[in-house]
Scaffold this active site. Structure first.
Site, mmCIF file in Angstrom:
data_model
loop_
_atom_site.group_PDB
_atom_site.id
_atom_site.type_symbol
_atom_site.label_atom_id
_atom_site.label_comp_id
_atom_site.label_asym_id
_atom_site.label_seq_id
_atom_site.Cartn_x
_atom_site.Cartn_y
_atom_site.Cartn_z
ATOM 1 N N ASP A 104 0.851 -1.201 0.000
ATOM 2 C CA ASP A 104 0.000 0.000 0.000
ATOM 3 C C ASP A 104 0.883 1.247 0.000
ATOM 4 O O ASP A 104 1.915 1.309 0.674
ATOM 5 C CB ASP A 104 -0.900 -0.021 1.242
ATOM 6 C CG ASP A 104 -2.036 0.973 1.153
ATOM 7 O OD1 ASP A 104 -3.193 0.537 1.043
ATOM 8 O OD2 ASP A 104 -1.772 2.195 1.195
ATOM 9 N N HIS B 88 -10.431 -4.875 -3.183
ATOM 10 C CA HIS B 88 -9.101 -5.212 -2.666
ATOM 11 C C HIS B 88 -9.222 -5.608 -1.212
ATOM 12 O O HIS B 88 -10.071 -5.087 -0.491
ATOM 13 C CB HIS B 88 -8.124 -4.037 -2.827
ATOM 14 C CG HIS B 88 -8.647 -2.740 -2.296
ATOM 15 N ND1 HIS B 88 -9.552 -1.978 -2.997
ATOM 16 C CD2 HIS B 88 -8.408 -2.079 -1.142
ATOM 17 C CE1 HIS B 88 -9.849 -0.890 -2.305
ATOM 18 N NE2 HIS B 88 -9.174 -0.930 -1.152
HETATM 19 P P1 DGP Z 1 -9.616 1.722 0.510
HETATM 20 O O1 DGP Z 1 -9.740 2.947 1.373
HETATM 21 O O2 DGP Z 1 -10.036 0.464 1.249
HETATM 22 O O3 DGP Z 1 -10.318 1.885 -0.812
HETATM 23 O O4 DGP Z 1 -8.062 1.554 0.255
HETATM 24 C C1 DGP Z 1 -7.379 2.024 -0.864
HETATM 25 C C2 DGP Z 1 -5.909 1.917 -0.566
HETATM 26 O O5 DGP Z 1 -5.195 2.001 -1.773
HETATM 27 C C3 DGP Z 1 -5.363 3.021 0.337
HETATM 28 O O6 DGP Z 1 -4.851 2.427 1.526
HETATM 29 C C4 DGP Z 1 -4.233 3.672 -0.459
HETATM 30 C C5 DGP Z 1 -3.985 2.668 -1.555
HETATM 31 N N1 DGP Z 1 -3.609 3.231 -2.838
HETATM 32 C C6 DGP Z 1 -4.300 4.160 -3.557
HETATM 33 N N2 DGP Z 1 -3.702 4.392 -4.725
HETATM 34 C C7 DGP Z 1 -2.589 3.590 -4.766
HETATM 35 C C8 DGP Z 1 -1.558 3.389 -5.728
HETATM 36 O O7 DGP Z 1 -1.531 3.973 -6.810
HETATM 37 N N3 DGP Z 1 -0.591 2.494 -5.404
HETATM 38 C C9 DGP Z 1 -0.599 1.804 -4.214
HETATM 39 N N4 DGP Z 1 0.397 0.943 -3.995
HETATM 40 N N5 DGP Z 1 -1.560 1.972 -3.294
HETATM 41 C C10 DGP Z 1 -2.547 2.858 -3.560
#
Ligand code: DGP
Length: 119
Positions: free
Chosen positions: A36, A105
């Site tokens: 994340d 996810h």
């Molecule tokens: P949620 O709030 O459950 O929809 O979690 C989305 C998560 O995704 C949040 O913890 C941050 C992560 N995230 C968002 N954009 C990206 C990205 O481009 N790359 C990565 N590795 N994580 C991301």
């Protein structure tokens, strides 16, 4: 893929298609898992089905049994691999669930003692 396909603009679909980089820890035909961007624990991994579904209820009706099973098993495998004393798996759905990325996810969190109830 049509011009209105949601996967075209979806950030996690772009990671699945390797159009944008991610720190990957697992990849196969059904799932991709990566660190994340904004970790909430020493280990914070996102497990993403390669099939685009907005959320769990959508995925459950759209995906085949093998895809659903692999999604769950991947979360369990990563939890066992990175959690030395347990782990937590979280799926946020909709505004009340705090979902910000609308591609299903599972968050696999490990490396610290979690509290309950969640915020
Ligand atoms: P949620 O709030 O459950 O929809 O979690 C989305 C998560 O995704 C949040 O913890 C941050 C992560 N995230 C968002 N954009 C990206 C990205 O481009 N790359 C990565 N590795 N994580 C991301």
């Amino acid at each position: 893929m049509t011009m209105t396909d949601p996967s075209l603009q979806c950030i996690f679909c772009k990671i699945v298609r390797k159009e944008i980089p991610a720190n990957e820890v697992l990849r196969d035909a059904h799932v991709v898992a990566f660190r994340d961007l904004n970790p909430q624990a020493p280990t914070h991994i996102l497990v993403v089905p390669t099939l685009h579904a907005d959320h769990l209820s959508d995925f459950a009706s759209k995906a085949g049994g093998a895809q659903v099973t692999r999604f769950l098993l991947a979360a369990a495998e990563l939890g066992a691999q990175f959690g030395t004393d347990g782990y937590r798996v979280v799926m946020n759905e909709g505004p009340d669930g705090g979902q910000t990325v609308h591609h299903l996810h599972a968050h696999v969190l490990a490396g610290r003692r979690m509290s309950w109830p969640p915020g």
